[in-house]
Design an enzyme around this catalytic site. Structure first.
Site, PDB file in Angstrom:
ATOM      1  CG  HIS A 101      -1.911   1.249   1.316  1.00  0.00           C
ATOM      2  ND1 HIS A 101      -3.133   1.072   1.923  1.00  0.00           N
ATOM      3  CD2 HIS A 101      -1.755   2.448   1.138  1.00  0.00           C
ATOM      4  CE1 HIS A 101      -3.599   2.190   1.478  1.00  0.00           C
ATOM      5  NE2 HIS A 101      -2.844   3.277   1.125  1.00  0.00           N
ATOM      6  CG  HIS A 136      -0.597   7.119  -0.929  1.00  0.00           C
ATOM      7  ND1 HIS A 136      -2.136   7.447  -1.678  1.00  0.00           N
ATOM      8  CD2 HIS A 136      -0.946   6.561   0.115  1.00  0.00           C
ATOM      9  CE1 HIS A 136      -3.021   6.888  -0.999  1.00  0.00           C
ATOM     10  NE2 HIS A 136      -2.520   6.184   0.084  1.00  0.00           N
ATOM     11  CG  LEU A 137       4.989   5.603  -5.909  1.00  0.00           C
ATOM     12  CD1 LEU A 137       5.179   4.664  -6.944  1.00  0.00           C
ATOM     13  CD2 LEU A 137       6.160   5.754  -4.998  1.00  0.00           C
ATOM     14  NE  ARG A 138       0.698  11.896  -2.554  1.00  0.00           N
ATOM     15  CZ  ARG A 138      -0.267  11.592  -1.611  1.00  0.00           C
ATOM     16  NH1 ARG A 138      -1.250  10.943  -2.292  1.00  0.00           N
ATOM     17  NH2 ARG A 138      -0.306  11.841  -0.402  1.00  0.00           N
ATOM     18  CG  ASN A 175      -4.914   8.597  -3.486  1.00  0.00           C
ATOM     19  OD1 ASN A 175      -3.927   8.001  -3.757  1.00  0.00           O
ATOM     20  ND2 ASN A 175      -5.010   9.356  -2.319  1.00  0.00           N
ATOM     21  CE  LYS A 193      -7.925   2.498  -0.923  1.00  0.00           C
ATOM     22  NZ  LYS A 193      -6.737   2.524  -0.004  1.00  0.00           N
ATOM     23  CG  HIS A 234      -9.934   4.823   3.322  1.00  0.00           C
ATOM     24  ND1 HIS A 234      -8.665   5.428   3.529  1.00  0.00           N
ATOM     25  CD2 HIS A 234     -10.434   5.140   4.471  1.00  0.00           C
ATOM     26  CE1 HIS A 234      -8.711   6.065   4.468  1.00  0.00           C
ATOM     27  NE2 HIS A 234      -9.898   6.181   4.882  1.00  0.00           N
ATOM     28  CG  HIS A 292      -4.878   2.327   5.923  1.00  0.00           C
ATOM     29  ND1 HIS A 292      -6.211   2.448   6.279  1.00  0.00           N
ATOM     30  CD2 HIS A 292      -4.761   3.261   4.784  1.00  0.00           C
ATOM     31  CE1 HIS A 292      -6.957   2.885   5.083  1.00  0.00           C
ATOM     32  NE2 HIS A 292      -5.942   3.361   4.267  1.00  0.00           N
ATOM     33  CG  LEU A 321      -7.987  10.820   7.615  1.00  0.00           C
ATOM     34  CD1 LEU A 321      -8.624  11.570   6.313  1.00  0.00           C
ATOM     35  CD2 LEU A 321      -8.234  10.822   8.746  1.00  0.00           C
ATOM     36  CG  ASP A 352      -1.580   5.044   3.951  1.00  0.00           C
ATOM     37  OD1 ASP A 352      -1.413   5.426   2.635  1.00  0.00           O
ATOM     38  OD2 ASP A 352      -2.338   5.427   4.828  1.00  0.00           O
ATOM     39  CG  HIS A 380       0.303  15.323   1.787  1.00  0.00           C
ATOM     40  ND1 HIS A 380      -0.849  15.695   0.909  1.00  0.00           N
ATOM     41  CD2 HIS A 380      -0.264  14.253   2.263  1.00  0.00           C
ATOM     42  CE1 HIS A 380      -1.702  14.555   0.858  1.00  0.00           C
ATOM     43  NE2 HIS A 380      -1.483  13.978   1.654  1.00  0.00           N
ATOM     44  CB  ALA A 386      -4.976  12.650   5.874  1.00  0.00           C
TER      45      ALA A 386
HETATM   46  O1  DOR Z   1      -3.342   9.793   5.453  1.00  0.00           O
HETATM   47  C1  DOR Z   1      -3.711   9.349   4.530  1.00  0.00           C
HETATM   48  N1  DOR Z   1      -3.319   9.813   3.246  1.00  0.00           N
HETATM   49  N2  DOR Z   1      -4.727   8.296   4.318  1.00  0.00           N
HETATM   50  C2  DOR Z   1      -5.242   8.248   2.980  1.00  0.00           C
HETATM   51  O2  DOR Z   1      -6.075   7.298   3.169  1.00  0.00           O
HETATM   52  C3  DOR Z   1      -4.857   8.753   1.724  1.00  0.00           C
HETATM   53  C4  DOR Z   1      -3.515   9.235   1.878  1.00  0.00           C
HETATM   54  C5  DOR Z   1      -3.059  10.377   1.042  1.00  0.00           C
HETATM   55  O3  DOR Z   1      -3.156  10.001  -0.265  1.00  0.00           O
HETATM   56  O4  DOR Z   1      -2.228  11.503   1.085  1.00  0.00           O
HETATM   57 ZN    ZN Z   2      -3.289   5.226   1.534  1.00  0.00          ZN
END
Ligand code: DOR
Ligand code: ZN
Length: 350
Positions: free
Chosen positions: A14, A16-18, A42, A103, A140, A178, A223, A251, A255, A267
């Site tokens: 799990h 996030h790479l953006r 996402n 997802k 989620h 998570h 989150l 996770d 940011h 988050a």
């Molecule tokens: O903390 C989080 N950040 N929880 C998520 O479910 C999404 C993630 C994000 O994409 O920043």
């Molecule tokens: Zn996530």
């Protein structure tokens, strides 16, 4: 006391790479540590079909630093792509071989989830197809109802949404992502059918005090939000139990610092630069380093029906400094978990 630990190369189930500059700044950290990663969809706009998943995978591959070409660390990294489910997902799209999983974001549950699912009944055709073809559903697990306290949203989701979903689709592979509560741990343990839960390094290491004592610490906010200490204990027990229903999913969610340190900070906790070292710390706290390989490198591939990685990595006890900021562009930077402090392990490359 164990001071060196060699394990099969782990995978991150799990992540996030953006995209764009952020992807180029963060990818190398994951590629150095992990053989594969399940990449969250996402983005803005989200990855909802096979064509977009393919172009995103191309972008990820192109963002690997040139030094990772050849046979060295990072060169074998494989991004595994996911589909972002919406109320109108076309089940045929999910049959495309690009997808390793799909997802479920409840609409408005978290970052970039506005296009998520408003009612699970709306994705029934997608779920039926996934059950048929063996495509795992990654969840989620939080309700979004305003009257539900943010600390209760996972537990309420299990009762209201996931228990009926589990019952209605007995053959569907489901991952509760998570997990942050004792209720979540118990739910995964008790669930029938192919069910698993991922656990982050940060939820093994912090409780909500880390976010709220002595001032609000936005870099500890994610989150589902970290809960009280008893839940952290339950997560540690589950992760280190040797039960293959629980496996690694960071996770890691970068940011820009400016978006975190804000009146409405977003988050996400960015653990990628030291992820496996942080898990090693958590396992060491319970004296169960011997179970790290099962959790980080073996249980995930078993659940997904994929081979384990052939390479190995070695963790060495010893303090390592974590940078306070990692530059993304001239104006933007991210703050990693433990930034400006230390982690108790180092990763050694053969
Ligand atoms: O903390 C989080 N950040 N929880 C998520 O479910 C999404 C993630 C994000 O994409 O920043
Ligand atoms: Zn996530």
């Amino acid at each position: 006391m164990t001071d060196r630990l060699t394990i099969r190369q782990p995978d991150d189930w799990h992540l996030h790479l953006r995209d764009g500059a952020m992807l180029r700044a963060v990818l190398k950290y994951t590629a150095l540590q992990f053989g594969r990663a399940i990449v969250m969809p996402n983005l803005r706009p989200p990855v909802i079909d096979a064509a977009r998943a393919r172009s995103y995978r191309d972008e990820i591959r192109a963002a690997l630093p040139p030094a990772f070409a050849g046979a060295g660390p990072g060169s074998k990294f494989e991004p595994l792509m996911t589909a972002y489910l919406t109320d109108s997902t076309d089940p045929d799209q999910l049959e495309d071989e690009i997808f390793t999983a799909a997802k479920l974001y409840p609409a408005h549950a978290t970052t970039n989830s506005a296009h998520g699912v408003t009612d699970v009944a709306k994705i029934r055709p997608a779920l039926e197809r996934m059950e048929k073809i063996g495509l795992p559903l990654l969840v989620h697990g939080e309700v979004t109802d305003h009257e539900i306290d943010v600390f209760d949203r996972e537990a309420v989701f299990l009762d209201r949404v996931l228990t009926p979903l589990r019952r209605d689709h007995p053959g569907l592979k489901i991952v509760l992502e998570h997990v942050t509560t004792r209720e979540g741990v118990d739910w995964v343990r008790a669930a029938e059918g192919p069910t698993a839960g991922t656990i982050t390094a940060h939820h093994l290491l912090i409780d909500r005090n880390a976010m709220l004592v002595g001032g609000i610490r936005p870099h500890m906010y994610c989150l589902p939000v970290a809960k009280r200490a008893t839940h952290r204990v339950a997560l540690l027990e589950a992760a280190t139990s040797g039960d293959g229903k629980f496996f690694l999913g960071t996770d890691s969610a970068p940011h820009p610092i400016s978006d975190k340190e804000s009146a409405c900070g977003c988050a996400g906790i960015f653990t990628a630069p030291n992820a496996i070292e942080l898990y090693a710390e958590a396992f060491d706290q319970t004296g169960r380093l011997d179970r790290l390989e099962e959790f980080a490198s073996l249980a995930g591939p078993r659940f997904y029906g994929l081979p384990v990685n052939q390479t190995r990595v070695t963790l060495v006890r010893g303090e390592a400094k974590v940078p306070a900021r990692i530059d993304v562009s001239d104006e933007k930077a991210v703050h990693p978990f433990r930034g400006g402090e230390t982690v108790a392990w180092r990763l050694e490359f053969a």
